[in-house]
Design an enzyme around this catalytic site. Structure first.
Site, short mmCIF file in Angstrom:
data_model
loop_
_atom_site.label_atom_id
_atom_site.label_comp_id
_atom_site.label_asym_id
_atom_site.label_seq_id
_atom_site.Cartn_x
_atom_site.Cartn_y
_atom_site.Cartn_z
N ASP A 229 0.77 -1.24 0.03
CA ASP A 229 -0.14 0.00 -0.08
C ASP A 229 0.90 1.11 0.10
O ASP A 229 2.01 1.14 -0.22
CB ASP A 229 -0.95 -0.19 1.26
N HIS A 267 -12.51 -0.59 -7.49
CA HIS A 267 -13.79 0.32 -7.33
C HIS A 267 -13.43 1.67 -7.15
O HIS A 267 -14.25 2.58 -7.26
CB HIS A 267 -14.83 -0.47 -6.67
N ASP A 268 -12.13 2.14 -6.70
CA ASP A 268 -11.70 3.38 -6.49
C ASP A 268 -11.41 4.28 -7.82
O ASP A 268 -11.21 5.42 -7.47
CB ASP A 268 -10.66 3.41 -5.31
N GLU A 296 -14.73 -7.80 -5.15
CA GLU A 296 -15.37 -6.34 -5.48
C GLU A 296 -16.91 -6.83 -5.72
O GLU A 296 -17.12 -7.88 -6.11
CB GLU A 296 -14.80 -5.93 -6.90
N GLU A 327 -18.90 1.27 -8.83
CA GLU A 327 -19.19 -0.33 -8.89
C GLU A 327 -19.60 -0.47 -10.15
O GLU A 327 -19.90 0.10 -11.17
CB GLU A 327 -20.17 -0.75 -7.76
C1 LIG Z 1 -10.73 1.29 -0.40
S1 LIG Z 1 -9.31 0.97 0.42
C2 LIG Z 1 -9.23 -1.01 0.30
C3 LIG Z 1 -8.39 -1.34 1.41
C4 LIG Z 1 -8.31 -2.84 1.45
N1 LIG Z 1 -7.86 -3.53 0.25
C5 LIG Z 1 -9.48 -3.32 2.15
O1 LIG Z 1 -10.32 -3.45 1.46
O2 LIG Z 1 -9.64 -3.33 3.22
C6 LIG Z 1 -8.20 1.11 -1.03
C7 LIG Z 1 -6.54 1.03 -0.64
O3 LIG Z 1 -5.82 1.69 -1.78
C8 LIG Z 1 -4.59 2.42 -1.32
N2 LIG Z 1 -3.97 2.92 -2.54
C9 LIG Z 1 -4.55 4.08 -2.85
N3 LIG Z 1 -3.51 4.78 -4.11
C10 LIG Z 1 -2.53 3.73 -4.04
C11 LIG Z 1 -1.53 3.47 -4.78
N4 LIG Z 1 -1.09 4.48 -5.94
N5 LIG Z 1 -0.53 2.53 -4.53
C12 LIG Z 1 -0.79 1.67 -3.45
N6 LIG Z 1 -1.89 1.70 -2.82
C13 LIG Z 1 -2.90 2.64 -3.10
C14 LIG Z 1 -5.27 3.13 -0.28
O4 LIG Z 1 -4.18 3.64 0.78
C15 LIG Z 1 -6.07 2.04 0.44
O5 LIG Z 1 -5.52 1.52 1.43
#
Ligand SMILES: C[S@@+](CC[C@H](N)C(=O)[O-])C[C@H]1O[C@@H](n2cnc3c(N)ncnc32)[C@H](O)[C@@H]1O
Length: 362
Positions: A229, A267-268, A296, A327
């Site tokens: 992460d 989904h982000d 997802e 989604e």
């Molecule tokens: C919605 S959270 C999901 C966390 C985990 N997978 C869960 O479902 O509990 C999305 C994760 O993507 C990470 N993230 C965002 N941009 C990132 C990047 N460029 N490289 C690595 N991780 C990233 C965020 O820090 C976050 O922890």
């Protein structure tokens, strides 16, 4: 048409209009359901009832609430009335005219916070209803008018930058995510049993503080787990046996492993960004025998299953939180994976809000 029929038709029209009005009234105040739920978690009412081992009166619940210098039983009664109506608690009227007793239900067991009560969704209840999190929901109509990100409109930067600059928000966000790991992963692991059998190592991309990969490694101790992460997220991650934390940027490079796991990461992001991430995933797994395992939501807009309507609301949560996040339905997933060079994929329904999507680059 006879006059009787005209009267019946008018009545129906009146009834429908009244029902329509009632539906709007209800939707205007539906946030009250979420706020009552959040109050119950903040006051730890489910824990108080569980600790006692059975139903409690309002006075007894109030006595169990900590930091309550001037407790208000009427306030508690009104919140409990809504929660009982929503089946978060049961209410047993005393036959002798004594106090009503409030007990746990199948819903309130998901709101416990004390150790030994996992899996619990309590941290997510608090996180999703936090004022900082809710601020961006007020910008949805502005997004329709002019596009852009609701979160950026509300906070001036995207959610990941905001987390970097705001440790308290970052902590709450990561705790909220971590609790979904235990909840969702029990369904994923039991429903996708054989899927992890032949894998020696798994990298959980965007794995947060590592709870998800630790659940996988606990169930499959032969697997070497990597939690990957952003650096500031893994910096606050606890140690887990069998898990190595690596900080980095998934748009640059992903650590190598037999399989990539991703829960609630794609989904982000927009389709365009997902293709970039999936291309990096492809480079991280062995050519010809690697796979990407994605947990997802598979959206069923008309579905009547336990989680189907929630899927639509989580989609709006993505609109409120992430730039391009959404989604996706089954055809949308298949199309995205094809575009990213994963022509073969299977969707496996499990007992969770998410499904499992396994994708192969050959
Ligand atoms: C919605 S959270 C999901 C966390 C985990 N997978 C869960 O479902 O509990 C999305 C994760 O993507 C990470 N993230 C965002 N941009 C990132 C990047 N460029 N490289 C690595 N991780 C990233 C965020 O820090 C976050 O922890």
């Amino acid at each position: 048409m006879g006059s009787g029929e005209t009267y019946a038709a008018t009545q129906t029209e009146e009834t429908l209009t009244l029902q329509g009005q009632a539906d709007i009234w209800k939707l205007i105040y539906t946030y009250g359901d979420s706020m009552a739920l959040k109050s119950a978690v903040e006051l730890r009412i489910p824990d108080i009832i569980r600790r006692h081992g059975g139903p409690l009166s309002l006075t007894q619940i109030l006595a169990g609430i900590s930091d309550a210098p001037s407790p208000d039983i009427t306030c508690l009664a009104r919140i409990m009335r809504v929660l009982v109506r929503n089946k978060i608690f049961s209410a047993q009227e005393a036959s002798d005219g004594g106090d009503t007793l409030y007990g746990l239900t199948h819903s309130s067991r998901w709101l416990l916070t004390e150790s030994g009560s996992e899996p619990s969704l309590a941290p997510l209840v608090v996180m999703e209803n936090h004022p900082l999190r809710m601020a961006s929901w007020h910008y949805l109509s502005q997004c329709v008018r002019e596009g852009g990100s609701a979160f950026v409109k509300a906070h001036g930067r995207d959610v990941w930058e905001f987390g970097l600059e705001n440790p308290e928000f970052n902590k709450r966000f990561n705790e909220g995510m971590a609790c979904t790991a235990k909840t969702v992963m029990s369904g994923v692991i039991s429903g996708y049993k054989d899927g992890f059998d032949s894998i020696g190592s798994v990298v959980d991309v965007g794995g947060g503080t590592g709870q998800t990969i630790s659940e996988i490694v606990k169930s499959y101790p032969h697997i070497k787990g990597i939690n990957f992460d952003l650096p500031h997220v893994v910096a606050a991650a606890p140690k887990y046996e069998g898990v190595t934390h690596i900080g980095g940027d998934m748009f640059q490079e992903i650590p190598h492993a037999d399989a990539v796991f991703m829960k609630w990461v794609l989904h982000d992001w927009s389709d365009e960004d997902c293709v970039k991430i999936l291309n990096k995933c492809k480079k991280a797994i062995p050519e010809g025998r690697g796979k990407v395992i994605i947990a997802e939501i598979v959206l069923k807009p008309e579905g009547q299953g336990f989680f189907d309507y929630t899927g639509l609301l989580v989609d709006l949560a993505m609109l409120a939180t992430c730039n391009g996040g959404r989604e996706r339905t089954e055809p949308e997933w298949k199309k995205l994976l094809q575009e990213a060079g994963f022509p073969r994929s299977n969707i496996i329904t499990v007992n969770a809000l998410t499904s499992v999507i396994e994708a192969y680059p050959i």
